[in-house]
Design an enzyme around this catalytic site. Structure first.
Site, short mmCIF file in Angstrom:
data_model
loop_
_atom_site.label_atom_id
_atom_site.label_comp_id
_atom_site.label_asym_id
_atom_site.label_seq_id
_atom_site.Cartn_x
_atom_site.Cartn_y
_atom_site.Cartn_z
N CYS A 21 -3.33 32.80 52.50
CA CYS A 21 -1.25 33.19 52.03
C CYS A 21 -1.25 32.61 51.18
CB CYS A 21 -1.30 32.04 53.21
SG CYS A 21 -1.39 32.67 55.35
N HIS A 30 1.61 32.63 48.32
CA HIS A 30 2.89 31.97 48.19
C HIS A 30 2.70 30.95 47.91
CE1 HIS A 30 5.23 35.19 49.68
NE2 HIS A 30 4.01 35.80 50.70
N ARG A 71 5.69 40.09 60.27
CA ARG A 71 5.39 39.58 59.14
C ARG A 71 4.26 39.22 58.72
NH1 ARG A 71 6.27 41.45 54.12
NH2 ARG A 71 3.92 41.22 54.73
N CYS A 95 1.34 40.47 56.50
CA CYS A 95 0.32 39.53 55.78
C CYS A 95 -1.12 39.72 55.83
CB CYS A 95 0.92 38.40 55.95
SG CYS A 95 2.20 38.62 54.34
#
Lengths: 276, 233
Positions: free
Chosen positions: A185, A189, A233, A237
């Protein structure tokens, strides 16, 4: 959109065009243009979003007797007591005594469909995300339920040890590199002000940035013509991270949603929102 | 006013470094303690069991689909050490950096002797544009792209580029002082396995992880190095 705003709108558009023609820095310009276009679209559809179609269907699905037991979801406890929908999204994910686990909105809906209506969980998991004609009940229900928390402040509870454990697991998962591409992630991000192509990436470990995006989920995705939930979501991802398929309502999905929503604690809820 | 400042400065100079450390240390400690009591959940400390729970949660939460099997959840040395260091918020020790870079250097496969390291830059541009490949939704037999533009600026004609990686505009021009053979080998190896040079790089190990073939990587080397490539024009 109210008529009184229209002249400002055209003036702004004219100003933008002049700016776009006059500048040499086309690259930065086009990135900003994309962001502005989406913002403009958001404003234009703010008063009558296509998302309202999902909200209307969601309300019907909540009140309609269904499943082998032919009952509605109106006895479903989303955390505020059976049948209470107002403000429910603002206090999720949370630990539920009847299931002895932390659940986010979609996971709780799945639980209610199985325990109240007697629907088959395996069948429900087969169609968690809509795809054109094949519509998802979860997306419609989530949209309607989210709309009943509009304007409230996001404040998921962290009192129960299981809620704290889910947040901590989510934080660990946020850093896990894997798959063919080594992506975690954090690859996209964990920094501020970066982009993939022209798409701006929020730094989700920073509360200010997490609040800005997470208060608008579930959201109507313009590029897909679909209402999307946070479960979608997370799944999408991981698909792009080249991981295997994330199971709908799984421990990993709920832990990550917990981590993200707690980081966004204090956000003004404005879901369903409109996104790219 | 000026005399007051001068006196304060000389008082500061008289303070030994050790005392200063003590003061700073206690300030930092009290800040940490305060954050634990009233802070947001971000300050919840990591516990030894946290990392172990990740393995169990991962294997319980994913299913194999299409070409993406559960083996993709198994972390190699670099993935494990980099995830761990990033979660702890601490840089890797020098030993571990060297272990990762040594292991990844050994994974690089070079084209057969005599094969030029520069392929076709036009094909390289197509590979740089394409983002397909290795997702469970992708057909397994379709060649993967490199998706370089997702993170890097390359050709000046392409405005839609990402900024997760550095700009590669004028890549060869800016490295003109480097011996040519060395530059070619470095560029090929850096795409084949970035972690052979930079442990915990965010860039995929395109060759070692079977994302791109040797020939595709040679085409990307040409895109970066050929004098007539748009990047260097």
């Amino acid at each position: 959109m109210p008529d009184s705003r229209r002249p400002v709108w055209w003036a702004a558009l004219g100003g933008l065009l002049a700016l776009a023609l006059g500048t040499a820095s086309v690259v930065a310009q086009s990135a900003q243009e994309t962001a502005r276009e989406i913002e403009r679209y958001r404003e234009a559809v703010a008063d009558s979003s296509p998302g309202e179609l999902w909200e209307a269907r969601g309300e019907d699905l909540w009140k309609m007797p269904r499943g082998p037991r032919n009952v509605s979801l109106e006895r479903c406890d989303l955390g505020q007591g059976p049948g209470v929908v107002a403000g429910a999204l603002a206090r999720l994910p949370r630990w539920f005594a009847d299931a002895d686990r932390v659940m986010d909105l979609e996971t709780r809906l799945l639980h209610c469909m199985v325990t109240l209506q007697g629907l088959d969980p395996a069948v429900l998991r087969r169609q968690p995300f809509g795809n054109g004609e094949q519509r998802s009940d979860f997306e419609a229900l989530s949209a309607w339920i989210a709309a009943q928390s509009r304007g409230m402040t996001l404040a998921p509870p962290l009192d129960h040890p299981a809620e704290r454990a889910a947040w901590r697991l989510g934080r660990e998962l946020f850093f896990v590199r894997g798959g063919t591409h080594d992506f975690a992630c954090t690859t996209c991000h964990a920094q501020s002000g970066r982009r993939i192509r022209l798409q701006e990436l929020p730094n989700l470990s920073r509360p200010e940035e997490a609040r800005r995006v997470l208060g608008t989920w579930p959201a109507y995705r313009v590029s897909q013509g679909e209402m999307r939930t946070l479960q979608w979501r997370m799944n999408d991802c991981f698909r792009q991270q080249r991981f295997p398929d994330l199971v709908f309502g799984s421990e990993v999905s709920v832990a990550l949603v917990s981590y993200l929503l707690h980081n966004a604690s204090g956000a003004a809820l404005a879901a369903p929102g409109v996104r790219r | 006013m000026r005399r007051l400042l001068a006196r304060a400065l000389s008082a500061l100079q008289r303070t030994s470094a050790r005392a200063l450390c003590l003061v700073l240390g206690s300030v930092a400690l009290s800040l940490v303690l305060a954050a634990c009591v009233v802070g947001p959940p971000q300050t919840m400390p990591r516990e030894p069991g946290d990392a172990q729970r990740v393995r169990a949660a991962l294997s319980a939460s994913f299913v194999a689909r299409g070409q993406a099997g559960l083996d993709r959840l198994e972390q190699d040395l670099a993935q494990r050490l980099c995830s761990e260091a990033e979660a702890a918020g601490k840089p890797l020790s020098d030993d571990r950096v060297q272990a990762i870079e040594r292991e990844n250097q050994a994974l690089i496969r070079w084209p057969a002797a005599g094969t030029p390291l520069l392929g076709d830059w036009r094909s390289g541009e197509r590979i740089a544009q394409s983002g397909v490949g290795r997702q469970w939704s992708d057909a397994p037999d379709v060649p993967a792209g490199g998706n370089c533009y997702a993170c890097h600026q390359l050709s000046p004609d392409e405005f839609s580029y990402g900024t997760l990686g550095p700009s590669l505009l004028r890549y060869a021009v800016l490295r003109a002082q480097m011996p040519r053979t060395e530059l070619e080998r470095y560029t090929y190896g850096r795409i084949y396995n970035p972690q052979a040079w930079l442990a915990c790089s965010n860039m995929p190990r395109f060759g070692s992880h079977g994302i791109l073939t040797q020939d595709q990587i040679r085409d990307l080397v040409a895109l970066l190095l050929a004098p007539d490539s748009p990047i260097n024009r």
